[in-house]
Design an enzyme around this catalytic site. Structure first.
Site, PDB file in Angstrom:
ATOM      1  N   LYS A   9    -104.199  21.292 -31.057  1.00 56.66           N
ATOM      2  CA  LYS A   9    -105.496  21.256 -30.350  1.00 56.66           C
ATOM      3  C   LYS A   9    -105.344  20.400 -29.099  1.00 56.66           C
ATOM      4  CE  LYS A   9    -106.561  16.771 -31.462  1.00 56.66           C
ATOM      5  NZ  LYS A   9    -106.420  15.685 -30.482  1.00 56.66           N
ATOM      6  N   ASP A 138    -109.083  14.265 -37.740  1.00 56.13           N
ATOM      7  CA  ASP A 138    -108.976  15.534 -37.014  1.00 56.13           C
ATOM      8  C   ASP A 138    -108.812  16.739 -37.947  1.00 56.13           C
ATOM      9  OD1 ASP A 138    -109.106  14.133 -34.667  1.00 56.13           O
ATOM     10  OD2 ASP A 138    -106.978  14.327 -34.172  1.00 56.13           O
TER      11      ASP A 138
HETATM   12  O1  C5P Z   1    -108.165   9.559 -39.276  1.00 59.30           O
HETATM   13  P1  C5P Z   1    -106.791   9.361 -38.754  1.00 59.30           P
HETATM   14  O2  C5P Z   1    -105.865   8.811 -39.825  1.00 59.30           O
HETATM   15  O3  C5P Z   1    -106.214  10.530 -38.074  1.00 59.30           O
HETATM   16  O4  C5P Z   1    -106.910   8.246 -37.651  1.00 59.30           O
HETATM   17  C1  C5P Z   1    -105.804   7.558 -37.149  1.00 59.30           C
HETATM   18  C2  C5P Z   1    -106.270   6.245 -36.567  1.00 59.30           C
HETATM   19  O5  C5P Z   1    -107.069   6.468 -35.421  1.00 59.30           O
HETATM   20  C3  C5P Z   1    -107.162   5.481 -37.526  1.00 59.30           C
HETATM   21  O6  C5P Z   1    -106.404   4.587 -38.278  1.00 59.30           O
HETATM   22  C4  C5P Z   1    -108.076   4.738 -36.585  1.00 59.30           C
HETATM   23  O7  C5P Z   1    -107.448   3.559 -36.174  1.00 59.30           O
HETATM   24  C5  C5P Z   1    -108.184   5.628 -35.380  1.00 59.30           C
HETATM   25  N1  C5P Z   1    -109.409   6.452 -35.325  1.00 59.30           N
HETATM   26  C6  C5P Z   1    -110.615   5.846 -35.051  1.00 59.30           C
HETATM   27  N2  C5P Z   1    -111.756   6.600 -34.991  1.00 59.30           N
HETATM   28  C7  C5P Z   1    -111.710   7.923 -35.166  1.00 59.30           C
HETATM   29  C8  C5P Z   1    -110.484   8.559 -35.434  1.00 59.30           C
HETATM   30  C9  C5P Z   1    -109.346   7.787 -35.508  1.00 59.30           C
HETATM   31  O8  C5P Z   1    -110.674   4.627 -34.892  1.00 59.30           O
HETATM   32  N3  C5P Z   1    -112.827   8.643 -35.087  1.00 59.30           N
END
Ligand code: C5P
Length: 310
Positions: A9, A138
């Protein structure tokens, strides 16, 4: 064996509108699927067992996040709560790892579907999205199987959008060295931003324009408004100072605005067609300092990638 493509994406506008008590951030963004995709396949053992296995080709070094494939299978197994055959996954990586293109999240969404298919489970939409949200911010976008979407909340609020009309494309420019999303958000927090973001208007504006029917030429014409609508640009630049000169060089060579996807380091330019994006790629042939860069023209919002497990 069943197999499916796990598309990348891009983010067109990424507004970080607040920080939540759990440390995640509230976002407003337009996500769009592109043609560049990993390929994931699975085979189930004939007897129940728990030793799921993953073989990866096409990526080297330490690969953060790829365990999301096994994590997805484990999560579904726990959700079902009865013995199920062990799964053997094979993942062919094409999407740069840690590139801001959602590759790991897309692999996870594909793994959920493949595991369900291999185990003969029919997952409801809500159930699938709920499991997806537990795998990463995501992942719900990919699990929703939308060509494009307005994303809000942590990533779990998804309003599907139609793909732009025609066949627009992007030119992706990614460096081999990935950038951790966690680090980018941490750098944003450390900068003391007040979350008064201009990206919000761009994200809502683009979503409305897509809803109203945006053709490929008009889509490419949005680049100017989207260029500075990614709130993770400043932290990405702090973590990868070379991005500034690289963006300047790309804008000079391509004669169009260049955007950052997600938390980067992938940079991208919008085009009305794949042919035009390929011309862009050829223009970069003479770029100094293009060693270590992967330059990929690819279609946008490609509905053909939306395949059930075969
Ligand atoms: O959810 P995911 O593990 O993909 O997110 C990776 C990192 O990105 C999280 O540990 C967080 O620090 C940050 N993040 C965030 N807010 C979001 C998505 C991701 O702070 N909406």
């Amino acid at each position: 064996m069943i197999e499916r493509l796990a598309p990348a994406k891009i983010n067109l506008a990424l507004a970080v509108v607040g920080r939540r008590p759990d440390g995640f951030h509230e976002l407003v963004s337009v996500f769009m699927r592109v043609g560049l995709a990993d390929r994931l396949s699975v085979e189930a053992d004939t007897v129940p067992g728990e030793g799921d296995h993953l073989v990866v080709t096409g990526a080297s070094g330490r690969i953060d996040g790829l365990d999301l494939v096994l994590h997805a299978a484990g999560l579904l197994r726990a959700h079902v709560g009865r013995p199920l055959p062990a799964l053997r996954f094979s993942l062919q990586k094409r999407i740069p790892v840690g590139g801001g293109l959602g590759g790991g999240s897309s692999d996870a969404a594909a793994a959920l579907d493949l595991a369900a298919g291999a185990w003969g489970l029919a997952l409801g939409d809500e159930e699938r999205l709920d499991l997806a949200a537990r795998l990463g911010s995501d992942v719900p976008f990919f699990a929703a199987r939308a060509a494009a979407a307005l994303i809000e909340g942590r990533g779990e609020r998804i309003r599907p959008l139609p793909p732009p009309h025609g066949a627009p494309a992007v030119l992706l420019v990614t460096s081999e060295q990935g950038l951790s999303t966690t680090e980018a958000f941490r750098a944003l927090d450390a900068s003391g931003v007040d979350f008064a973001t201009s990206g919000t208007a761009a994200a809502y504006g683009l979503a409305a324009a897509i809803d109203a029917g945006l053709d490929a030429q008009a889509f490419a014409g949005w680049a100017g408004r989207l260029r500075d609508a990614n709130d993770l640009w400043a932290p990405a630049l702090r973590l990868r100072p070379e991005l500034g000169a690289r963006r300047d060089a790309l804008e000079h060579a391509l004669e169009r605005p260049v955007l950052l996807s997600g938390s980067g380091p992938t940079l991208l330019a919008l085009y009305p067609s794949l042919e035009a994006a390929e011309v862009g790629r050829d223009r970069l042939a003479g770029l100094r300092d293009q060693r270590g860069l992967r330059i990929t023209p690819t279609p946008v919002g490609d509905a053909r990638e939306d395949r059930e497990a075969r």
